[in-house]
Design an enzyme around this catalytic site. Structure first.
Site, PDB file in Angstrom:
ATOM      1  CD  GLN A 245      -2.769  -1.025   2.096  1.00  0.00           C
ATOM      2  OE1 GLN A 245      -3.357   0.058   3.574  1.00  0.00           O
ATOM      3  NE2 GLN A 245      -3.915  -2.467   2.855  1.00  0.00           N
ATOM      4  CG  HIS A 246       0.382   4.175  -2.938  1.00  0.00           C
ATOM      5  ND1 HIS A 246       1.585   3.998  -3.858  1.00  0.00           N
ATOM      6  CD2 HIS A 246      -0.521   3.638  -3.489  1.00  0.00           C
ATOM      7  CE1 HIS A 246       1.707   3.937  -5.014  1.00  0.00           C
ATOM      8  NE2 HIS A 246      -0.322   3.050  -4.805  1.00  0.00           N
ATOM      9  CB  SER A 247       4.139   5.850   3.307  1.00  0.00           C
ATOM     10  OG  SER A 247       4.281   3.988   3.382  1.00  0.00           O
ATOM     11  CB  VAL A 248      -1.626   8.504   2.688  1.00  0.00           C
ATOM     12  CG1 VAL A 248      -1.131   7.403   1.278  1.00  0.00           C
ATOM     13  CG2 VAL A 248      -2.378   7.251   3.100  1.00  0.00           C
TER      14      VAL A 248
END
Length: 96
Positions: free
Chosen positions: A30-33
């Protein structure tokens, strides 16, 4: 129908061996946000303003996907580019 176990394999039998196999192979997909959440200065979870300026510090900006409070339902690439363009335009106005 399934055949033999391939990963981590039959040699990983103990809890410690299984944990070691997990440590070697796990990764995030997953994208780090949300690590530098954007929001108002009075929001205790917000790190940066709507312009990317870090609350409480001068001349420090965070302008990447980490400022999104949560992951958008679509790929965050376009959202990240829009945030970067907005913050860059705001910074240019301060310089000019």
């Amino acid at each position: 129908m399934l055949g033999e176990e391939t990963t981590p394999g039959p040699s990983a039998a103990s809890d410690e061996q299984l944990l070691q196999a997990l440590r070697q192979t796990l990764a995030t997909y997953q994208h780090s946000v949300g690590t530098c959440r954007m929001g108002q200065a009075d929001d205790p979870e917000a790190v940066v303003s709507a312009t990317g300026a870090v609350h409480g510090l001068e001349n420090l900006y965070v302008i990447d996907a980490s400022v999104m409070p949560s992951l958008p339902s679509a790929n965050p690439n376009l959202t990240t580019m829009a945030i970067a363009e907005h913050c860059a335009a705001t910074l240019l106005l301060r310089i000019v």
